[in-house]
Design a protein around this motif. Structure first.
Motif, PDB file in Angstrom:
ATOM      1  N   TYR A 655       1.094  -1.069  -0.022  1.00 50.60           N
ATOM      2  CA  TYR A 655       0.038   0.223  -0.039  1.00 50.60           C
ATOM      3  C   TYR A 655       1.272   1.180   0.135  1.00 50.60           C
ATOM      4  CZ  TYR A 655      -2.541  -3.361   1.949  1.00 50.60           C
ATOM      5  OH  TYR A 655      -3.265  -4.473   2.197  1.00 50.60           O
ATOM      6  N   TYR A 657       1.353   3.177  -1.998  1.00 49.60           N
ATOM      7  CA  TYR A 657       1.108   4.324  -3.299  1.00 49.60           C
ATOM      8  C   TYR A 657       0.152   5.294  -2.513  1.00 49.60           C
ATOM      9  CZ  TYR A 657      -2.634   1.411  -4.276  1.00 49.60           C
ATOM     10  OH  TYR A 657      -3.895   0.445  -4.227  1.00 49.60           O
ATOM     11  N   GLN A 658      -0.643   4.731  -1.485  1.00 52.28           N
ATOM     12  CA  GLN A 658      -1.083   5.201  -0.168  1.00 52.28           C
ATOM     13  C   GLN A 658      -1.031   6.301   0.977  1.00 52.28           C
ATOM     14  OE1 GLN A 658      -4.326   1.695  -0.087  1.00 52.28           O
ATOM     15  NE2 GLN A 658      -6.095   3.552  -0.937  1.00 52.28           N
ATOM     16  N   THR A 659      -1.369   7.496   1.217  1.00 54.14           N
ATOM     17  CA  THR A 659      -1.178   8.023   2.328  1.00 54.14           C
ATOM     18  C   THR A 659      -2.213   7.408   2.959  1.00 54.14           C
ATOM     19  OG1 THR A 659      -0.811  10.107   1.407  1.00 54.14           O
ATOM     20  CG2 THR A 659      -1.018  10.289   4.046  1.00 54.14           C
TER      21      THR A 659
END
Lengths: 1018, 517
Positions: A655, A657-659
């Motif tokens: 994950y 690519y996500q904050t």
């Protein structure tokens, strides 16, 4: 093949034609075409019939058949042979070891011929693996393959680390992937039973690994397990027993020497810091430091002084370690009929640790089945179940604490913390009390790869494979009320339960076609898809407050300190999918070309860049196949290989690519907190571009052969966690930054100088060298520091990255000098904060001559990677007697021994290395060992290049003496083969390194093992 | 033929199933930044998280960094000797530069709060556009709450580093920027506080983490008193108005017994029933990780640390200066609450650990000792609350504003009748009663001392010294390390901008606070 034809012609010339068409008994013997050694265990079967037999220990067989029938000879690692029965004359056959031809390798979803792998591939056969009786396959591979760098771990229960072709990724993943009968696993390879393994192929360059495009950047280790062979069912038993001890003990000073060291250290401190008038000083020193009665002596306890006066030196290490042993038993049953084959095995391995209370058991079972259901339909399974349970080390610091304990301190478990002189250290548990920690762990794993193969027309195969990898782990620890850990945390007994579960599945589908046109054009094509799904979860429960130790970790309902419960868990999944096409063309067994294109997608990347394309091309030229090579007898094999390809890496945290906002319980509510990482929607595949040029050469019927490979790898878009500008609101981010270049050469050499009827001598040697260099980092950045330590913000000595430097550097001050009286004017002119530097202390070099010693003065002082490394092995045989020596070596690596750093700067309260006897004193000034000092506040031994050590070594890792009993004796007791052997592991290490081991480091010393074993089959 | 049809079907299925949905694996134990701003429940959890992150700036070693190097507090000897970076807080030497990793840590822990608060404000404003009724009211309260948090953290940042690269959220993403002028920095802070004052309640909400209007006004008053002249925001009259209002209408009262404020067993949680009448805004802690503050670990004495459950134990990071120890007049009850001088534990006088400094048994700060853990839990787990704003501070500020606006005698009376009376147990002896006839300047000196007595180790000293211009003068005179080697200068009122920011933020090339490297 031509050889077979030759034999047939010979036979036809010699023998009268037209024998009788009736049952006849055929006898014969089979030997290796190169070593001329008899081959035991070769399957002999009659084509189209289920009848079959096997050669005995002398390579002989007998079988009843009819004239005109065709005998088939097969043996793992050798080319298959056929023989048309004409007469009942004794057959003498030689089998060719399969070099790079004719062998089936199961890659993901497809069965391929090894010859199709035109790239750089190294094979380790069952026989080579047998040389190293070990429960860990990585250890058995060590030193045997060029370009494969294996570092054993000395820590009990920890697997060896393996690197193929040096460093090709900065942070995420240097380990290769393992493909076991088509199932791709990235951990737990060491759990396999080594006796189940038929071959290990190490795929090194990008064209070889291209078939795994997505994940091949760090190399691929392909493991093929054994299958049932046609002929008489076969039962084997391999057993060994080993006794283990530490291969090195630290040379320490004794109690009396330690006493003198301590007195000197305190006097030095006193003279530097005391404000007493000079007249009182000598008196103070005599009373407080030198006196042999306590008090007035203030730096020894009464116990210590008694020990000193009695000439005692206590050995704490002895109290927590023991002699260890291992045993291993493996049984297998295998066989095959016309339509199916089976291989069943069972393995039991048991070890006790060199640390007290540590032990381990492993049971594993394996079933490999293959069955032709219809002439066009084949199904099969390769399934393994492994269960291991044991008692891992309870506290990782027990060993080092016992090792560095004060030798004047009587061994006792009476107190919580270790004592160093008159002081106790709360960061060191009493190791005797650590023995009260109860730790039970077990792990079950099921790996199963199942295929259906449809063969509708000749040459076309459609194959679907579904594989499952399931693992369940439980790890329980109980810190009893008698342990320091429990005491320190005021826990009243602390139970920890950790459970992990992994479930991966993988579905591969391929269509492959192969045809031969006009006898010269061989064309093959494979189209395939893959889907893989990985899921993992764990939970951890830590509860306290038992008051008593009745039920250990088992009855947590009794834990009363509810406020101090600590629970956590995580669940994650990721998935991958790919489509690939591989085309092969071979012209006349001379020119080979392979093209691969692979399109891979991974859930670890954001929607913008989920997919990556990984093409490769490779070609090889079999020069010995050319006409101009036909009339010479010197060169038996000459092959040139060239390849170029792209491989990928996606081995990053999920994950990224996500904050993300994680959950945290605070003040009776559940809060969402970001812990510093900022999402990067543009994350993409790390790409590895690799060029490989190789040459295989053999002469005198391959009695002398070598393989030489050059590679040049540009690793681009390297995935790393970078630090962000704090005012961005986030401290780190995963990003594709930087380029790492890696160049190298590998050579492996095999020779058989002696080959007579009774004698043979083989030598194998390999050497590899690789150099890597960071070409680019994030944006304009010229360096990225590894921060850590107290404030989590200090530059560490290892793990920093610098453009233009290799990856694994040591970053420190340069050692300037041990300060002498005459240097004090210079020292006093420097700004050193409050660090004390006096004669006998270390002074770092003020590199920028600005009068302040700070981070600007630190620089790269060494590289941890070796300049070259490899292995050497040799086997000498005389009849049934065989002596094998295996060695491995590494040259030019630098290493910092934190253990030695500690032992060489002891202030006489903890153990000290005997080198300390050469420490600086006003009388002994020509030395690089600093003076003794208590409560030192200057530049530590570990802060300058002085502590960087040469970790080059040569290790005699294996000596085996084996005896194979003559077959005629064995036949009388109905055995096919019986071999006994004695092995010594890690007998000798030549090195200048002062820590425990130049390879395994300082955590634990390396171990030595003496093994006695037996192989038998019937 | 059938065979082939099956095969074709089979591969078609496989082909389709490889499409993207299979490659979308969502986190199961965390929310993405998009999911966080979806509904009031998730936003509520996000706001709790912001408070948690902000509170983290008070936890552990790093919580004390900005308190070191003053005339009130200094590092222990062993720390100064062994940690050159951290020692720079007291030594103001060559290590007080952009490469100082301890200073960088102080910077690093504050920005996530400022920026994530800004992102929260952006999203909540958008949500507010679509919401109505109770939900809209809820979102408004969040706006006020987050604006307050951001104002507080920016106030600290600008007080310690001056001009700031202010957060600037465009389309939900923060844009890195150059440092903005002090006018712009203080405008953002005061605008935020106006939002808070407009949306927050005057009454203490059920959850003490939610500020009241009074907390916002208190900070606004601090801003007007501490903003540098060049910002154009210094305004004692405005501050006085705010504080008068707080005094008259806020409903706060001094605890009658000063000791009760720091007795963890008496003032416990974040619920209103447990609140002290003196609290205006507080960082709440307790003894259970992650809500413990570990403060005693750094305030306590190493000599007492061999028993992990001794409540005086610790590692001598921060100690009072001797000026601070001796500042209390006889009979001032605050001394015994603030400073530990007696280390006898269970009837035994501990002995210092050799080699760890001569100051292990010198007076230590006592406010973060936690009686609840004594004898049962490690002094690592201390969790007494830390006050951010309390009423006594407000009264002292008000008195200062009165003095600055020309009402010295009124100011003296206020201090005498409130803070000092309480300090002497309700009856202020005549000899310690301040003279209403003192000069404005004399009052300035006295109030600065009084603030040290009342607020020792509560984190305001550095700002107090900087805003009154006494920074280098008083530190040189009273901090042990500066007395030994006076190096502190006016330029040290600001910390250097850390390297990690300068290097990674392209808008800051070559930027540094004047006189620092």
């Amino acid at each position: 093949m031509s050889k077979l034809r030759l034999y047939l012609i010979l036979l036809m010339c010699v023998l009268p034609l037209g024998a009788m068409a009736q049952n006849m008994k055929i006898e014969g013997s089979i030997r290796d075409s190169q070593t001329k050694e008899a081959l035991a265990g070769v399957n002999v079967s009659v084509q189209g019939e289920s009848a079959g037999t096997m050669t005995d220990g002398k390579g002989e067989f007998s079988i009843t058949t009819q004239r005109g029938s065709v005998l088939e000879f097969s043996f793992i690692g050798y080319d298959k042979q056929e023989y048309v029965v004409k007469t009942n004359a004794k057959i003498q056959l030689e089998m060719e070891p399969s070099a790079i031809d004719m062998d089936e390798v199961i890659v993901v979803g497809a069965s391929m011929k090894k010859s199709d792998l035109t790239g750089s591939v190294a094979r380790v056969s069952e026989r080579a693996l047998q040389q190293t009786p070990s429960a860990d396959l990585n250890a058995a591979l060590q030193g045997k393959v060029a370009g494969v760098y294996i570092q054993n771990s000395a820590k009990p229960g920890e697997a060896a680390s393996i690197k193929i072709r040096g460093n090709n990724s900065i942070q995420y993943g240097t380990s290769p992937i393992y493909v076991i009968d088509g199932l791709l696993v990235d951990q737990g390879f060491e759990m396999l039973n080594p006796s189940d393994i038929a071959t290990i192929d190490v795929l090194k360059d990008a064209s070889a690994t291209a078939i795994y495009g997505a994940r091949g950047a760090n190399g691929v280790v392909v493991i093929t397990t054994k299958k049932g062979q046609k002929g008489k069912p076969r039962v084997t038993y391999d057993g060994w027993f080993g006794a283990q001890n530490f291969s090195k003990t630290m040379p320490m000073i004794d109690g009396a020497q330690l006493h003198d060291l301590r007195v000197e250290a305190y006097i030095n401190e006193f003279n530097n810091t005391s404000t007493l008038p000079a007249a009182r000083r000598e008196w103070y020193i005599e009373n407080n430091f030198r006196s042999t009665t306590v008090p007035p002596n203030t730096i020894f306890t009464e116990d210590e002084m008694n020990a000193y006066l009695a000439g005692e030196t206590y050995d704490w290490l002895d109290a927590v370690t023991q002699k260890a042993h291992q045993q291993n038993h493996a049984i297998s049953v295998s066989g095959a009929g016309d339509k199916g084959s089976y291989f069943l095995s069972f393995n039991y391995n048991q070890q006790t640790g060199l640390m007290k209370n540590v032990s381990y058991k492993r049971y594993s079972g394996k079933v490999n089945l293959e069955q032709m259901v219809k002439p066009w339909l084949k199904v099969g399974t390769n399934s393994t179940f492994v269960y291991q349970s044991g008692h891992p080390v309870g506290n990782d610091n027990t060993f080092s604490t016992a090792l560095t304990a004060d030798p004047l301190l009587p061994v006792s478990g009476d107190y919580w913390y270790m004592r160093y002189g008159t002081e106790e250290s709360q960061s060191h548990n009493n190791p005797i009390r650590d023995l009260n920690i109860v730790r039970d762990a077990d792990q079950a794993r099921f790996m199963s790869s199942n295929f259906v193969n449809i063969n509708p027309v000749k040459g076309l195969d459609i194959r679907s494979t579904f594989s499952v990898d399931f693992m369940s782990k439980e790890d329980y620890t109980y810190y009893s009320t008698e342990t320091t850990t429990s005491y320190k945390n005021s826990a009243d007994g602390d139970a920890v339960q950790r459970k992990d579960k992994l479930l991966n599945w993988q579905w591969d589908n391929t269509v492959s076609y192969k045809t031969l046109i006009a006898d010269k054009h061989s064309i093959s094509a494979i189209l395939g898809t893959n889907m893989s799904y990985y899921s993992y979860n764990w939970s951890n429960i830590d509860v306290r407050g038992f008051d008593n130790d009745f039920f250990l970790y088992k009855a947590i309902a009794g834990a009363s300190k509810k406020e101090d419960f600590n629970v956590s868990s995580d669940f994650w999944t990721y998935s991958m999918a790919s489509v690939f096409l591989r085309l092969g063309y071979v012209y006349d067994s001379r020119y080979y070309i392979t093209l691969t294109g692979r399109y891979d997608g991974s859930s670890k990347f954001g929607p913008n860049n989920k997919w990556g394309f990984f093409p490769s091309v490779s070609a090889s030229w079999n020069i010995t196949g050319e006409k101009f090579m036909q009339n010479q007898h010197v060169v038996s094999n000459l092959r040139l290989r060239v390849g170029y390809g792209l491989a990928g890496n996606q081995n990053i945290p999920n994950y990224g690519y996500q904050t993300l906002y994680d959950v945290r319980a605070t003040l009776a509510s559940s809060a969402l907190v970001n812990f510093g990482r900022y999402g990067n929607p543009d994350l993409r595949w790390e790409k590895q571009k690799q060029v490989n040029v190789g040459l295989d050469y053999g002469m005198f019927k391959d009695r002398l052969s070598f393989a030489l490979d050059f590679f040049h790898i540009d690793n681009e878009d390297l995935l790393m966690t970078i630090s962000k500008s704090p005012s961005s609101g986030y401290l780190t981010q995963l990003a594709n930054v930087g380029t790492l270049r890696n160049k190298g050469v590998e050579l492996s050499l095999n020779a058989s100088p002696v080959r007579t009827k009774d004698w043979s001598w083989d030598i194998g040697f390999n050497i590899s060298a690789d150099r890597n260099k960071i070409i680019k980092l994030d944006g304009q950045a010229q360096e990225i520091y590894n921060l850590g330590g107290y404030t989590n913000n200090e530059i560490q000595s290892e793990g920093n990255l610098f453009v233009g430097q290799p990856l694994n550097t040591i970053y420190m001050y340069l050692f300037d000098r041990i300060v002498q009286e005459s240097d004090m004017d210079y020292v006093n002119s420097l700004e050193l904060s409050s660090r004390m530097v006096q004669p006998g202390d270390i002074l770092p070099l003020d590199r920028d001559h600005n009068g302040i010693i700070n981070d600007q003065d630190r620089t790269v002082v060494g590289v941890k990677d070796p300049k070259f490394y490899g292995g050497i092995n040799t086997t000498l045989r005389w009849r049934g007697l065989e002596l094998t020596l295996v060695g491995n070596y590494s040259y030019g690596a630098k290493r910092v021994s934190s253990l030695y750093n500690t032992l060489i700067t002891s202030d006489g309260r903890g153990a000290a290395h005997e080198d300390i006897l050469n420490r600086w004193t006003p009388e002994n000034t020509n030395t690089t060992i600093p003076r003794a000092y208590h409560a030192f506040t200057g530049f530590g031994y570990g802060s300058t290049s002085l502590c960087v050590q040469d970790a080059s070594f040569f290790r005699l890792s294996q000596v085996t003496l084996a005896y194979t009993f003559p077959h005629k004796w064995m036949r009388k007791i109905y055995l096919e083969n019986l071999r006994i052997y004695f092995t010594g592991n890690n007998l000798l290490t030549a090195t200048k390194y002062k820590g425990f081991d130049p390879e395994t480091g300082d955590w634990y010393p390396n171990t030595r093992m003496y093994v006695a074993g037996i192989n038998l089959s019937f | 033929m059938k065979k082939y049809i099956y095969i074709i079907i089979f591969f078609t299925i496989v082909g389709f199933s490889c499409k993207d949905p299979f490659l979308e694996q969502e986190p199961q134990t965390a929310l993405s930044s998009e999911q966080v701003f979806e509904n009031p429940e998730s936003v509520q959890a996000f706001v709790y998280g912001l408070y948690y992150q902000w509170r983290t700036t008070r936890v552990n070693r790093k919580g004390f960094y900005t308190m070191l190097g003053t005339d009130e507090a200094q590092q222990g000897e062993y720390q100064v000797r062994t940690e050159p970076m951290q020692a720079a807080f007291d030594r103001y030497d060559g290590y007080y530069d952009s490469e100082n990793t301890s200073i960088a840590e102080a910077w690093n822990i504050r920005w996530p709060v400022a920026v994530q608060a800004s992102e929260g404000l952006y999203h909540i404003n958008k949500l507010l556009g679509k919401a109505s009724g109770e939900e809209a009211e809820q979102y408004k309260l969040f706006l006020g709450q987050i604006s307050f948090y951001r104002a507080c953290i920016l106030f600290e940042l600008t007080q310690y580093w001056g001009k700031l690269p202010l957060p600037n959220v465009v389309d939900g993403q923060n844009q890195l920027g150059a440092r903005k002028s002090l006018q712009e920095v203080y405008k953002m802070i005061t605008d935020d506080l106006e939002t808070s004052i407009a949306t927050l309640s005057e009454k203490r909400p059920t959850d003490g983490r939610i500020p009241t209007v009074w907390a916002a006004k208190m900070l606004l008053a601090k801003v007007y008193m501490a903003a540098p002249e060049e910002s154009g925001y210094r305004n004692f009259a405005e501050a006085r108005n705010l504080l008068e209002d707080l005094k008259n209408r806020g409903g706060f009262a001094l605890e009658s017994n000063y000791a009760d404020l720091f007795d963890a067993s008496k003032v416990a949680g974040h619920l209103p029933s447990e609140a002290s009448t003196e609290e205006i805004f507080t960082f709440y802690f307790n003894n259970v990780w992650p809500d413990d503050n570990q403060a005693q670990w750094y305030c306590g004495s190493r000599a007492c640390s061999s028993d992990p459950n001794c409540m005086y134990g610790g590692y001598d990071l921060i100690l009072p200066t001797s000026y601070c120890v001796n500042i209390f007049e006889p009979g001032d009850k605050r001394k015994d609450v603030s400073i530990r001088t007696d280390f006898v534990y269970n009837g035994k006088q501990p002995s210092p650990a050799a080699g760890f400094g001569e100051d292990q048994l010198k007076p230590h700060f006592k406010k973060y000792e936690d009686v609840r853990i004594d004898g049962t839990k490690s002094f690592y787990n201390t969790g007494g609350n830390m006050y951010y704003f309390r009423y006594a501070d407000a009264l002292l500020m008000l008195a200062e504003c009165m003095n600055e606006t020309g009402n010295t005698s009124e100011a003296v009376t206020l201090v005498n009748t409130t803070v000092r009376t309480r300090a002497f147990g309700g009856a202020l002896p005549a000899e310690y009663t301040w003279d209403t006839g003192m000069s404005q300047d004399e009052f300035r000196t006295k109030i600065l001392d009084e603030r040290m007595r009342e607020l020792a180790c509560e984190g305001w000293r550095r700002i107090d010294l900087a805003r009154t211009g006494k920074f280098e003068e008083l530190i040189r005179a009273r901090n042990t390390w500066q007395v030994a080697n006076p190096t502190v200068e006016a330029k040290h009122r600001l910390f250097p901008l850390p390297m990690v920011e300068i290097k990674q933020n392209p808008n800051l090339t070559g930027d540094q606070n004047p006189g620092l490297n």
